[in-house]
Design an enzyme around this catalytic site. Structure first.
Site, PDB file in Angstrom:
ATOM      1  N   ARG A   8      17.491  44.605  96.956  1.00 37.65           N
ATOM      2  CA  ARG A   8      16.123  44.003  97.625  1.00 37.65           C
ATOM      3  C   ARG A   8      15.343  44.601  97.089  1.00 37.65           C
ATOM      4  O   ARG A   8      14.403  45.144  97.966  1.00 37.65           O
ATOM      5  CB  ARG A   8      15.864  43.572  98.731  1.00 37.65           C
ATOM      6  CG  ARG A   8      17.250  41.889  99.849  1.00 37.65           C
ATOM      7  CD  ARG A   8      16.476  40.578  98.583  1.00 37.65           C
ATOM      8  NE  ARG A   8      17.524  39.939  98.910  1.00 37.65           N
ATOM      9  CZ  ARG A   8      18.225  38.913  98.813  1.00 37.65           C
ATOM     10  NH1 ARG A   8      19.037  39.956  97.578  1.00 37.65           N
ATOM     11  NH2 ARG A   8      18.452  37.976  99.595  1.00 37.65           N
ATOM     12  N   CYS A  30      14.319  34.614 104.076  1.00 45.30           N
ATOM     13  CA  CYS A  30      15.105  35.462 105.253  1.00 45.30           C
ATOM     14  C   CYS A  30      14.240  36.744 105.759  1.00 45.30           C
ATOM     15  O   CYS A  30      13.728  37.401 104.817  1.00 45.30           O
ATOM     16  CB  CYS A  30      16.085  36.117 104.558  1.00 45.30           C
ATOM     17  SG  CYS A  30      17.437  35.069 104.377  1.00 45.30           S
ATOM     18  N   GLU A  33      12.357  42.429 105.448  1.00 44.00           N
ATOM     19  CA  GLU A  33      11.975  41.571 104.248  1.00 44.00           C
ATOM     20  C   GLU A  33      10.965  41.503 103.913  1.00 44.00           C
ATOM     21  O   GLU A  33      10.835  41.357 102.704  1.00 44.00           O
ATOM     22  CB  GLU A  33      13.756  40.687 103.422  1.00 44.00           C
ATOM     23  CG  GLU A  33      13.016  40.375 101.690  1.00 44.00           C
ATOM     24  CD  GLU A  33      14.687  39.323 101.170  1.00 44.00           C
ATOM     25  OE1 GLU A  33      15.837  39.052 101.787  1.00 44.00           O
ATOM     26  OE2 GLU A  33      14.241  38.630 101.091  1.00 44.00           O
TER      27      GLU A  33
HETATM   28  P1  FAD Z   1       5.309  37.424  96.714  1.00 44.06           P
HETATM   29  O1  FAD Z   1       6.048  37.354  97.662  1.00 44.06           O
HETATM   30  O2  FAD Z   1       4.248  37.112  95.624  1.00 44.06           O
HETATM   31  O3  FAD Z   1       5.183  39.509  96.692  1.00 44.06           O
HETATM   32  C1  FAD Z   1       5.791  39.700  97.368  1.00 44.06           C
HETATM   33  C2  FAD Z   1       5.925  41.501  97.032  1.00 44.06           C
HETATM   34  O4  FAD Z   1       6.078  41.080  95.623  1.00 44.06           O
HETATM   35  C3  FAD Z   1       4.363  41.810  97.664  1.00 44.06           C
HETATM   36  O5  FAD Z   1       4.425  42.986  98.110  1.00 44.06           O
HETATM   37  C4  FAD Z   1       3.856  41.898  96.247  1.00 44.06           C
HETATM   38  O6  FAD Z   1       2.336  42.750  95.642  1.00 44.06           O
HETATM   39  C5  FAD Z   1       4.535  41.979  95.556  1.00 44.06           C
HETATM   40  N1  FAD Z   1       4.308  41.683  93.436  1.00 44.06           N
HETATM   41  C6  FAD Z   1       4.280  39.526  93.719  1.00 44.06           C
HETATM   42  N2  FAD Z   1       4.066  40.185  92.102  1.00 44.06           N
HETATM   43  C7  FAD Z   1       4.441  41.459  91.748  1.00 44.06           C
HETATM   44  C8  FAD Z   1       3.885  41.923  90.096  1.00 44.06           C
HETATM   45  N3  FAD Z   1       3.276  40.998  89.190  1.00 44.06           N
HETATM   46  N4  FAD Z   1       3.865  42.890  90.881  1.00 44.06           N
HETATM   47  C9  FAD Z   1       4.267  44.461  91.368  1.00 44.06           C
HETATM   48  N5  FAD Z   1       4.353  43.408  92.982  1.00 44.06           N
HETATM   49  C10 FAD Z   1       4.155  42.628  92.581  1.00 44.06           C
HETATM   50  N6  FAD Z   1      15.270  36.349  98.133  1.00 44.06           N
HETATM   51  C11 FAD Z   1      15.588  36.708  97.488  1.00 44.06           C
HETATM   52  O7  FAD Z   1      16.264  37.668  97.421  1.00 44.06           O
HETATM   53  N7  FAD Z   1      16.879  35.561  97.303  1.00 44.06           N
HETATM   54  C12 FAD Z   1      16.668  35.057  97.140  1.00 44.06           C
HETATM   55  O8  FAD Z   1      18.071  33.980  97.862  1.00 44.06           O
HETATM   56  C13 FAD Z   1      15.670  34.161  97.855  1.00 44.06           C
HETATM   57  N8  FAD Z   1      16.012  32.412  99.028  1.00 44.06           N
HETATM   58  C14 FAD Z   1      13.849  32.377  99.027  1.00 44.06           C
HETATM   59  C15 FAD Z   1      14.593  30.964  99.143  1.00 44.06           C
HETATM   60  C16 FAD Z   1      13.191  30.379  99.645  1.00 44.06           C
HETATM   61  C17 FAD Z   1      13.359  29.356 100.774  1.00 44.06           C
HETATM   62  C18 FAD Z   1      12.033  31.201  99.791  1.00 44.06           C
HETATM   63  C19 FAD Z   1      10.583  30.502 100.111  1.00 44.06           C
HETATM   64  C20 FAD Z   1      12.147  32.234  99.399  1.00 44.06           C
HETATM   65  C21 FAD Z   1      13.073  33.572  98.606  1.00 44.06           C
HETATM   66  N9  FAD Z   1      13.321  34.630  99.258  1.00 44.06           N
HETATM   67  C22 FAD Z   1      14.600  34.864  98.028  1.00 44.06           C
HETATM   68  C23 FAD Z   1      12.007  35.516  98.867  1.00 44.06           C
HETATM   69  C24 FAD Z   1      11.262  35.807  98.102  1.00 44.06           C
HETATM   70  O9  FAD Z   1      11.253  35.002  97.061  1.00 44.06           O
HETATM   71  C25 FAD Z   1      11.442  37.135  97.188  1.00 44.06           C
HETATM   72  O10 FAD Z   1      11.276  37.903  97.668  1.00 44.06           O
HETATM   73  C26 FAD Z   1      10.441  37.065  95.903  1.00 44.06           C
HETATM   74  O11 FAD Z   1      11.674  38.176  95.297  1.00 44.06           O
HETATM   75  C27 FAD Z   1       9.483  37.004  96.016  1.00 44.06           C
HETATM   76  O12 FAD Z   1       8.534  37.042  94.853  1.00 44.06           O
HETATM   77  P2  FAD Z   1       7.349  36.620  94.882  1.00 44.06           P
HETATM   78  O13 FAD Z   1       6.528  36.322  93.555  1.00 44.06           O
HETATM   79  O14 FAD Z   1       7.096  35.243  95.527  1.00 44.06           O
HETATM   80  O15 FAD Z   1       6.322  37.664  95.529  1.00 44.06           O
HETATM   81  N1  EPU Z   2      25.270  32.335 109.042  1.00 43.34           N
HETATM   82  C1  EPU Z   2      25.726  32.298 110.442  1.00 43.34           C
HETATM   83  N2  EPU Z   2      24.582  31.638 111.224  1.00 43.34           N
HETATM   84  C2  EPU Z   2      23.264  31.465 110.438  1.00 43.34           C
HETATM   85  C3  EPU Z   2      23.527  32.316 109.288  1.00 43.34           C
HETATM   86  C4  EPU Z   2      24.610  32.509 108.401  1.00 43.34           C
HETATM   87  O1  EPU Z   2      26.698  32.362 111.185  1.00 43.34           O
HETATM   88  O2  EPU Z   2      22.338  31.007 110.746  1.00 43.34           O
HETATM   89  C5  EPU Z   2      26.666  32.459 108.175  1.00 43.34           C
HETATM   90  C6  EPU Z   2      27.460  31.766 107.180  1.00 43.34           C
HETATM   91  O3  EPU Z   2      27.923  30.916 108.146  1.00 43.34           O
HETATM   92  C7  EPU Z   2      28.183  32.747 106.588  1.00 43.34           C
HETATM   93  C8  EPU Z   2      27.265  34.206 105.931  1.00 43.34           C
HETATM   94  O4  EPU Z   2      26.630  34.053 107.681  1.00 43.34           O
HETATM   95  O5  EPU Z   2      29.523  33.187 106.769  1.00 43.34           O
HETATM   96  C9  EPU Z   2      25.926  33.805 105.489  1.00 43.34           C
HETATM   97  O6  EPU Z   2      25.728  33.542 105.356  1.00 43.34           O
HETATM   98  P1  EPU Z   2      24.626  33.263 103.949  1.00 43.34           P
HETATM   99  O7  EPU Z   2      25.621  32.399 102.746  1.00 43.34           O
HETATM  100  O8  EPU Z   2      23.934  32.348 104.086  1.00 43.34           O
HETATM  101  O9  EPU Z   2      23.955  34.000 103.195  1.00 43.34           O
HETATM  102  P2  EPU Z   2      22.889  35.016 104.064  1.00 43.34           P
HETATM  103  O10 EPU Z   2      23.308  36.489 103.733  1.00 43.34           O
HETATM  104  O11 EPU Z   2      22.263  34.879 105.577  1.00 43.34           O
HETATM  105  C10 EPU Z   2      21.919  35.578 101.763  1.00 43.34           C
HETATM  106  C11 EPU Z   2      20.830  35.778 101.352  1.00 43.34           C
HETATM  107  C12 EPU Z   2      19.761  35.043 101.459  1.00 43.34           C
HETATM  108  C13 EPU Z   2      20.067  33.979  99.941  1.00 43.34           C
HETATM  109  C14 EPU Z   2      21.922  33.650 100.035  1.00 43.34           C
HETATM  110  C15 EPU Z   2      22.565  32.826  99.560  1.00 43.34           C
HETATM  111  C16 EPU Z   2      19.737  37.746 102.736  1.00 43.34           C
HETATM  112  C17 EPU Z   2      19.250  38.979 103.523  1.00 43.34           C
HETATM  113  N3  EPU Z   2      19.822  36.617 102.328  1.00 43.34           N
HETATM  114  O12 EPU Z   2      21.885  35.840 103.217  1.00 43.34           O
HETATM  115  O13 EPU Z   2      18.493  35.553 100.652  1.00 43.34           O
HETATM  116  O14 EPU Z   2      19.355  32.788  99.612  1.00 43.34           O
HETATM  117  O15 EPU Z   2      22.434  34.251 100.851  1.00 43.34           O
HETATM  118  O16 EPU Z   2      23.474  34.319  98.063  1.00 43.34           O
HETATM  119  O17 EPU Z   2      20.370  38.914 101.731  1.00 43.34           O
HETATM  120  C18 EPU Z   2      16.207  35.897 101.130  1.00 43.34           C
HETATM  121  O18 EPU Z   2      16.044  37.466 100.633  1.00 43.34           O
HETATM  122  O19 EPU Z   2      15.170  35.812 101.029  1.00 43.34           O
HETATM  123  C19 EPU Z   2      17.626  34.714 100.692  1.00 43.34           C
HETATM  124  C20 EPU Z   2      16.845  33.632 101.156  1.00 43.34           C
END
Ligand code: FAD
Ligand code: EPU
Length: 295
Positions: free
Chosen positions: A174, A221, A287
């Site tokens: 991240r 997250c 995050e």
């Molecule tokens: P924004 O939210 O618009 O901005 C975030 C930051 O990025 C800001 O500082 C912004 O200035 C900067 N930024 C945006 N565009 C640019 C650019 N072109 N150049 C430079 N900086 C820029 N994240 C994960 O890592 N793994 C996941 O599994 C994951 N699952 C998600 C699920 C859901 C349902 C949601 C809502 C979010 C999830 N996220 C996840 C979080 C999010 O999608 C990531 O952090 C993503 O990188 C944010 O990108 P964005 O384009 O939406 O940026």
């Molecule tokens: N768990 C719990 N309780 C909860 C949530 C999770 O017990 O409320 C347990 C689950 O049962 C599992 C373990 O924790 O055993 C891991 O959970 P999960 O698979 O949901 O993964 P996570 O580590 O919580 C990460 C990323 C997510 C990404 C998922 C799937 C981070 C902070 N989060 O979640 O990223 O989608 O893995 O790969 O790294 C994001 O960054 O915004 C994000 C959604």
């Protein structure tokens, strides 16, 4: 400028004062002057004054008061993808693409790559980001991250435009290693030739990990996983799932997601973040990005 006024900048960027709630997946955030920039000239002009870059708004908690800086939104050619393999850099195993704009929505790009049988980024399936935001955060899952598929990044700052390669950056979980204010205008992808059905199977597998994530308005997250431990699990073990403050709720499905029940304010979300920090016995790194930053 009123809420409905639209103007054009010297270089032709569209400027509009708009509520940022409209651009965030949390659905929270007051007004700002949004600059829709479609080329490098417009981007350079937008960077002449204090600015922020908005991607898919999927990691943002924007204050109810909005932000005073210009908010840049990449559009037009900066939101288009040229996936044609570069003949000089591609071979039987590897494809280096043309330029992919920072404003390209990641989910659509991932689907296109799957159809073309191009692998390396399918582990990011389900991340509702734009390419630039996903690069900025090195968004990913345990099945893959953005930096797993990057060849070159084009970075724009008020000082000019330059190209960097991933090995020049201190990227990690991240984290891209880019400094605040560095705009990811375009990237070139480095992908592995594969079979479309194999890519689809890996995508589907990665997507399974999302089954337990809430479907409501959320920025994903809230906290990074400390030392590889799920922050969601820690928040769950602290008994906080289902806690509500105003219109914001710690999701009953997953402790690390804060959702907007409708009408949540940024203050409600901040109060939940403070509560989590206070109750979980381990230091947690945020995050979410807070606009403006706190403290
Ligand atoms: P924004 O939210 O618009 O901005 C975030 C930051 O990025 C800001 O500082 C912004 O200035 C900067 N930024 C945006 N565009 C640019 C650019 N072109 N150049 C430079 N900086 C820029 N994240 C994960 O890592 N793994 C996941 O599994 C994951 N699952 C998600 C699920 C859901 C349902 C949601 C809502 C979010 C999830 N996220 C996840 C979080 C999010 O999608 C990531 O952090 C993503 O990188 C944010 O990108 P964005 O384009 O939406 O940026
Ligand atoms: N768990 C719990 N309780 C909860 C949530 C999770 O017990 O409320 C347990 C689950 O049962 C599992 C373990 O924790 O055993 C891991 O959970 P999960 O698979 O949901 O993964 P996570 O580590 O919580 C990460 C990323 C997510 C990404 C998922 C799937 C981070 C902070 N989060 O979640 O990223 O989608 O893995 O790969 O790294 C994001 O960054 O915004 C994000 C959604």
């Amino acid at each position: 400028m009123t809420a409905t006024s639209v103007t054009a900048s010297r270089s032709g960027a569209r400027i509009e004062r708009l509520p940022l709630a409209r651009f965030t997946t949390l659905g929270v955030g007051g007004e700002a002057e949004v600059w829709f920039v479609g080329n490098h000239e417009q981007l350079a002009e937008a960077l002449e004054q204090p600015y922020r870059v908005l991607g898919g708004g999927s990691n943002l908690v924007v204050a109810d008061e909005g932000v005073p800086e210009r908010v840049i939104r990449l559009t037009g050619p900066l939101a288009e993808a040229d996936l044609t393999p570069d003949p000089e850099l591609s071979d039987a195993e590897t494809v280096v693409t043309g330029w992919v704009g920072g404003g390209v929505p990641l989910p659509g790009l991932i689907r296109k790559l799957q159809k073309l049988g191009l692998s390396n980024l399918e582990g990011t399936v389900g991340i509702p980001a734009q390419v630039g935001g996903a690069v900025w955060m090195n968004a990913g899952t345990r099945y893959g991250e953005m930096f797993g598929g990057l060849h070159t990044l084009e970075i724009v700052t008020p000082g000019g435009t330059r190209q960097v390669t991933p090995d020049e950056l201190d990227w990690g979980y991240r984290r891209s290693g880019l400094s605040r204010g560095h705009v990811v205008s375009r990237v070139r992808l480095k992908l592995r030739r594969s079979d479309p059905e194999e890519v689809r199977a890996r995508m589907d597998f990665a997507d399974q990990a999302r089954k337990g994530q809430p479907k409501m308005k959320t920025p994903g997250c809230a906290f990074k996983n400390p030392g590889g431990v799920s922050a969601g699990r820690l928040i769950d073990e602290a008994g906080l799932k289902g806690t509500r403050i105003g219109g914001a709720l710690i999701a009953p499905e997953h402790g690390n997601f804060i959702v907007n029940l409708g009408g949540a304010s940024s203050r409600d979300v901040h109060a939940l973040l403070d509560l989590i920090r206070e109750r979980v016995g381990v230091p947690l790194e945020l995050e979410y990005e807070l606009w403006p930053e706190q403290g």
